[in-house]
Scaffold this motif. Structure first.
Motif, PDB file in Angstrom:
ATOM      1  N   GLU A  25      -6.125   2.800  -4.474  1.00  0.00           N
ATOM      2  CA  GLU A  25      -6.755   2.283  -3.261  1.00  0.00           C
ATOM      3  C   GLU A  25      -8.279   2.383  -3.409  1.00  0.00           C
ATOM      4  O   GLU A  25      -8.815   3.375  -3.906  1.00  0.00           O
ATOM      5  CB  GLU A  25      -6.293   3.085  -2.048  1.00  0.00           C
ATOM      6  CG  GLU A  25      -6.881   2.620  -0.733  1.00  0.00           C
ATOM      7  CD  GLU A  25      -6.440   1.227  -0.354  1.00  0.00           C
ATOM      8  OE1 GLU A  25      -7.190   0.566   0.380  1.00  0.00           O
ATOM      9  OE2 GLU A  25      -5.344   0.787  -0.783  1.00  0.00           O
ATOM     10  N   ASN A  69       1.711   5.589  -0.915  1.00  0.00           N
ATOM     11  CA  ASN A  69       1.270   6.975  -1.018  1.00  0.00           C
ATOM     12  C   ASN A  69       2.033   7.581  -2.185  1.00  0.00           C
ATOM     13  O   ASN A  69       3.222   7.865  -2.088  1.00  0.00           O
ATOM     14  CB  ASN A  69       1.570   7.741   0.270  1.00  0.00           C
ATOM     15  CG  ASN A  69       1.021   9.158   0.243  1.00  0.00           C
ATOM     16  OD1 ASN A  69       0.869   9.760  -0.817  1.00  0.00           O
ATOM     17  ND2 ASN A  69       0.741   9.710   1.412  1.00  0.00           N
ATOM     18  N   ASN A  74      -2.148   0.804  -4.580  1.00  0.00           N
ATOM     19  CA  ASN A  74      -1.639  -0.530  -4.279  1.00  0.00           C
ATOM     20  C   ASN A  74      -0.701  -0.967  -5.395  1.00  0.00           C
ATOM     21  O   ASN A  74      -0.958  -0.698  -6.583  1.00  0.00           O
ATOM     22  CB  ASN A  74      -2.780  -1.547  -4.187  1.00  0.00           C
ATOM     23  CG  ASN A  74      -3.630  -1.365  -2.945  1.00  0.00           C
ATOM     24  OD1 ASN A  74      -3.335  -1.911  -1.894  1.00  0.00           O
ATOM     25  ND2 ASN A  74      -4.691  -0.580  -3.070  1.00  0.00           N
ATOM     26  N   PRO A 113      -3.408   7.510  -2.584  1.00  0.00           N
ATOM     27  CA  PRO A 113      -3.246   6.143  -2.074  1.00  0.00           C
ATOM     28  C   PRO A 113      -3.403   5.120  -3.193  1.00  0.00           C
ATOM     29  O   PRO A 113      -4.311   5.225  -4.029  1.00  0.00           O
ATOM     30  CB  PRO A 113      -4.353   6.015  -1.027  1.00  0.00           C
ATOM     31  CG  PRO A 113      -5.375   7.029  -1.433  1.00  0.00           C
ATOM     32  CD  PRO A 113      -4.639   8.157  -2.090  1.00  0.00           C
ATOM     33  N   LYS A 120       0.866  -1.175   0.000  1.00  0.00           N
ATOM     34  CA  LYS A 120       0.000   0.000   0.000  1.00  0.00           C
ATOM     35  C   LYS A 120       0.900   1.221   0.000  1.00  0.00           C
ATOM     36  O   LYS A 120       1.778   1.359   0.856  1.00  0.00           O
ATOM     37  CB  LYS A 120      -0.929  -0.014   1.216  1.00  0.00           C
ATOM     38  CG  LYS A 120      -1.989  -1.111   1.128  1.00  0.00           C
ATOM     39  CD  LYS A 120      -3.046  -0.958   2.196  1.00  0.00           C
ATOM     40  CE  LYS A 120      -4.100  -2.035   2.067  1.00  0.00           C
ATOM     41  NZ  LYS A 120      -4.837  -1.963   0.777  1.00  0.00           N
TER      42      LYS A 120
END
Length: 218
Positions: free
Chosen positions: A191, A163, A170, A168, A161
């Motif tokens: 995300e 930033n 994956n 956000p 995960k």
């Protein structure tokens, strides 16, 4: 080709996937799952065209767009090294949901190379470190091992995960060996989104393609 060079290329590939320049990154505890056998097999790739060991448009929903051939050729050249042949390379983008798929394979021409590659897959800490080095300043928020079955003869995978400059996202990564083929698959998605094709499904497609090519007569 030493398997370490495969991981160097994978590091570069991760940076390209995220659109950043490869550089050092902090890592936390190892979180890669592994499924590594105790024995390797003799190479079966001599004389075979491994460029066909790839995921193509027919394997994906129609919304996915392939990277233009000219850009893909340039990327292949950037990733390739004198002792690291990139046998196959593929890249697709689903622009509506910003889902990106990238993958590559290379030859593991000797039993020693296969054993060394499996040793790397069996060492989550070293594999994870090399993978995350390609992420530059990207913040890794959480790491979760992927449950992988019936993919290759040795496999490791992780979900990261991230930033991405406030966004956000994956990044799923799977690395596996099938006989004399080493492979990496990367899947980047936002995300909250569910991938159109789970990475285990994509890696399975690539593995079956490798088996088909390797089983074909020379």
């Amino acid at each position: 080709m030493h398997p370490k060079n495969l991981l160097i290329a994978a590091c570069l590939f991760t940076g390209i996937c995220l659109g950043v320049t490869p550089g050092p990154a902090e890592t936390s505890q190892p979180m890669l799952s592994q499924n590594v056998p105790s024995q390797t097999v003799q190479p079966r790739n001599q004389g075979r065209d491994l460029s066909q060991v790839a995921i193509d448009a027919q394997d994906l929903p129609r919304e996915f767009q392939a990277m233009p051939a000219e850009e893909l050729a340039k990327l292949k050249q950037e990733l390739g090294q004198a002792d690291f042949p990139v046998e196959s390379l593929f890249a697709f983008m689903e622009p509506t949901n910003f889902e990106m798929l990238l993958g590559m394979t290379t030859s593991l021409k000797s039993q020693q190379e296969q054993s060394e590659f499996e040793a790397i897959l069996a060492s989550p800490e070293s594999l994870q470190r090399v993978m995350t080095e390609g992420m530059g300043g990207t913040q890794i928020i959480q790491q979760t091992p992927l449950r992988l079955e019936n993919i290759g003869q040795a496999v490791a995978g992780v979900n990261l995960k991230l930033n991405l400059e406030g966004v956000p996202a994956n990044l799923d990564i799977v690395a596996f060996r099938r006989d004399a083929v080493g492979a990496f698959v990367f899947l980047l998605y936002l995300e909250g989104q569910t991938p159109r094709r789970p990475i285990a499904n994509l890696a399975g497609i690539l593995d079956r393609r490798a088996q088909s090519i390797l089983a074909a007569p020379n």
